[in-house]
Design an enzyme around this catalytic site. Structure first.
Site, PDB file in Angstrom:
ATOM      1  N   ARG A  26     -25.743  24.410  -9.241  1.00  0.00           N
ATOM      2  CA  ARG A  26     -24.576  24.012  -9.474  1.00  0.00           C
ATOM      3  C   ARG A  26     -23.297  24.150  -8.522  1.00  0.00           C
ATOM      4  NH1 ARG A  26     -25.671  26.531 -14.765  1.00  0.00           N
ATOM      5  NH2 ARG A  26     -26.622  24.772 -15.954  1.00  0.00           N
TER       6      ARG A  26
ATOM      7  N   LYS B  99     -16.599  13.396   0.133  1.00  0.00           N
ATOM      8  CA  LYS B  99     -17.303  12.188  -0.617  1.00  0.00           C
ATOM      9  C   LYS B  99     -18.983  12.344  -0.045  1.00  0.00           C
ATOM     10  CE  LYS B  99     -14.544   8.286  -1.241  1.00  0.00           C
ATOM     11  NZ  LYS B  99     -14.126   6.900  -0.932  1.00  0.00           N
TER      12      LYS B  99
ATOM     13  N   GLU C 207     -13.892   2.891  13.063  1.00  0.00           N
ATOM     14  CA  GLU C 207     -12.890   3.899  12.358  1.00  0.00           C
ATOM     15  C   GLU C 207     -11.996   4.408  12.710  1.00  0.00           C
ATOM     16  OE1 GLU C 207     -13.982   3.964   8.948  1.00  0.00           O
ATOM     17  OE2 GLU C 207     -15.859   3.543   8.740  1.00  0.00           O
TER      18      GLU C 207
ATOM     19  N   LYS D  31      -6.859  11.304   7.711  1.00  0.00           N
ATOM     20  CA  LYS D  31      -7.695  11.514   6.724  1.00  0.00           C
ATOM     21  C   LYS D  31      -7.323  12.684   5.778  1.00  0.00           C
ATOM     22  CE  LYS D  31     -11.899  10.825   4.657  1.00  0.00           C
ATOM     23  NZ  LYS D  31     -13.051  10.276   4.666  1.00  0.00           N
TER      24      LYS D  31
ATOM     25  N   ARG E 159      -6.101   6.842  -1.459  1.00  0.00           N
ATOM     26  CA  ARG E 159      -7.331   6.961  -0.672  1.00  0.00           C
ATOM     27  C   ARG E 159      -7.913   5.747  -0.269  1.00  0.00           C
ATOM     28  NH1 ARG E 159     -11.750  11.984  -0.760  1.00  0.00           N
ATOM     29  NH2 ARG E 159     -13.086  11.080   0.894  1.00  0.00           N
TER      30      ARG E 159
ATOM     31  N   ASN F 299     -10.188   2.216   3.070  1.00  0.00           N
ATOM     32  CA  ASN F 299     -11.316   1.341   2.925  1.00  0.00           C
ATOM     33  C   ASN F 299     -10.759   0.106   3.335  1.00  0.00           C
ATOM     34  OD1 ASN F 299     -12.900   2.999   1.449  1.00  0.00           O
ATOM     35  ND2 ASN F 299     -11.932   2.408  -0.406  1.00  0.00           N
TER      36      ASN F 299
ATOM     37  N   HIS G 142     -13.254  -2.541   4.350  1.00  0.00           N
ATOM     38  CA  HIS G 142     -14.562  -2.332   3.925  1.00  0.00           C
ATOM     39  C   HIS G 142     -15.065  -3.256   2.989  1.00  0.00           C
ATOM     40  CE1 HIS G 142     -13.804   1.474   5.844  1.00  0.00           C
ATOM     41  NE2 HIS G 142     -15.227   2.186   5.589  1.00  0.00           N
TER      42      HIS G 142
ATOM     43  N   HIS H 250     -18.665  -4.262   3.376  1.00  0.00           N
ATOM     44  CA  HIS H 250     -19.702  -3.970   2.633  1.00  0.00           C
ATOM     45  C   HIS H 250     -20.615  -5.386   2.336  1.00  0.00           C
ATOM     46  CE1 HIS H 250     -17.860   0.027   1.185  1.00  0.00           C
ATOM     47  NE2 HIS H 250     -18.769   0.131   2.321  1.00  0.00           N
TER      48      HIS H 250
ATOM     49  N   HIS I   1     -22.443   0.148  10.167  1.00  0.00           N
ATOM     50  CA  HIS I   1     -21.141   0.296   9.355  1.00  0.00           C
ATOM     51  C   HIS I   1     -20.034   0.213  10.036  1.00  0.00           C
ATOM     52  CE1 HIS I   1     -18.866   1.442   6.129  1.00  0.00           C
ATOM     53  NE2 HIS I   1     -18.190   2.528   6.748  1.00  0.00           N
TER      54      HIS I   1
END
Ligand code: GLY
Length: 368
Positions: A120, A142, A184, A226, A240, A244, A247, A251, A265
């Site tokens: 957990r 993330k 990035e 960030k 947040r 992106n 992105h 994607h 990426h």
């Protein structure tokens, strides 16, 4: 040389330490977190071959057990996840122990997710080894793996207890991987810091050529941005999403090219940023100068900039828009875009007329 950026998340706050020689002093960096002198390290195989012995020596008296996983996006999958969790249990990793993720974004995401669910939740330390992981994926919590239905669809928010970004490790990246990570870095300037973008325009080539002070500054400034956004909006209810930028396009392009070597990426992020600024200009949000500067800088860095830089077939504009519609950022069936009023002035919107988007993509595809 060491810089420290704090991610201010209350009881879950942590430091991102950025510098040279950090791997060689990993023991001193990590020891204060340990209840017993033992860590379980999950490493990318390529990274392990290059750097595991330095980490072992750096840990000094701290015992290290290691699992090596294959490099590549395919590792972010249920089979490797199960293998990792079961290995950690076999190694008798306890609730108060520390798991170390030693690799790029794939390892950081997978190991972070394993740490999130093991007993957990156990604590973990990120030692990111790619530029992309140092400036983006190792910070912010993330974690996750890919599903057959799409990238990063299975996961959890689980913040690391420490991030050690040793910029010496960037020296062993291929030029292509380094520049993909730079996509990035440029993104941070474009989304929220025009001065940083000015600085990148001047210093980017030296940074790519190996200038340590420039690398340190670029990683630190990216992480600061960030950290500040994550502290404001940890679970992406609002700001947040600015991270992106580029992105939604990226994607779709990654899906169209099979998430592989045709388009990395970070390369997709760079092309996506150029398209996002093009779209912003077509919507009358920013001047023509902004997309021109974005493209000129990426070109100067010898990066992929246009759809014509992607080899092989691509879907038509409708096909790309369909792929965008499968993005995680779709809300109430509406695509969400990060657009800009100028360099460093990004914002989130769902208000993009399909015909304008179609025109931008058709024009970009026609240049192929
Ligand atoms: N890479 C985007 C984020 O961490 O939110």
């Amino acid at each position: 040389m060491k810089e420290v950026v704090k991610v201010e998340l209350g009881a879950r706050a942590y430091e991102v330490r950025i510098g040279t020689g950090l791997l060689a002093q990993a023991g001193a960096e990590i020891a204060p977190l340990l209840r017993r002198p033992r860590v379980a390290v999950v490493a990318d195989e390529t990274v392990a071959n290059l750097h595991l012995e330095t980490l072992r020596a750096g840990l000094g008296g701290i015992e290290m057990v290691t699992l090596r996983l294959p490099p590549g996006e395919g590792t972010k999958s249920w089979p490797q996840f199960t293998r990792t969790v079961e290995w950690l249990l076999e190694q008798k990793v306890e609730r108060k122990d520390i798991v170390v993720a030693f690799g790029g974004g794939v390892i950081g995401d997978l190991v972070g997710f394993a740490a999130a669910v093991l007993r957990r939740g156990v604590r973990f330390v990120q030692i990111p080894t790619s530029l992309l992981a140092q400036v983006d994926s190792s910070v912010g919590g993330k974690t996750g793996i890919n599903a057959p239905q799409g990238k990063n669809l299975i996961g959890a928010f689980h913040q690391p207890s420490l991030v050690l970004a040793d910029i010496d490790l960037l020296g062993t990246l291929t030029e292509r991987d380094f520049l993909a990570g730079y996509g990035e870095v440029a993104k941070y300037g474009l989304l929220g810091d025009a001065d940083f973008f000015d600085w990148l325009e001047v210093n980017g080539p030296a940074l790519a050529a190996g200038d340590v002070a420039a690398r340190l500054h670029a990683v630190k400034r990216s992480v600061e941005m960030k950290a500040e956004i994550v502290a404001r909006d940890e679970t992406e209810e609002g700001d947040r999403a600015l991270l992106n930028l580029g992105h939604t396009f990226c994607h779709a392009l990654e899906a169209a090219t099979g998430y592989g070597n045709r388009l990395l990426h970070g390369e997709g992020v760079a092309i996506g940023c150029a398209l996002a600024f093009e779209l912003s200009q077509h919507l009358g949000l920013c001047s023509q100068e902004a997309p021109s500067r974005v493209r000129a800088h990426l070109r100067n860095m010898k990066m992929k900039v246009d759809l014509s830089d992607i080899e092989g077939e691509l879907p038509d504009a409708d096909g790309l828009i369909d792929l965008m519609a499968q993005d995680k950022k779709v809300q109430d069936g509406k695509l969400r875009f990060i657009l800009a009023r100028g360099i460093g002035e990004a914002f989130v919107t769902s208000d993009v007329p399909r015909d304008v988007l179609h025109r931008i993509l058709s024009e970009a595809l026609a240049q192929r």
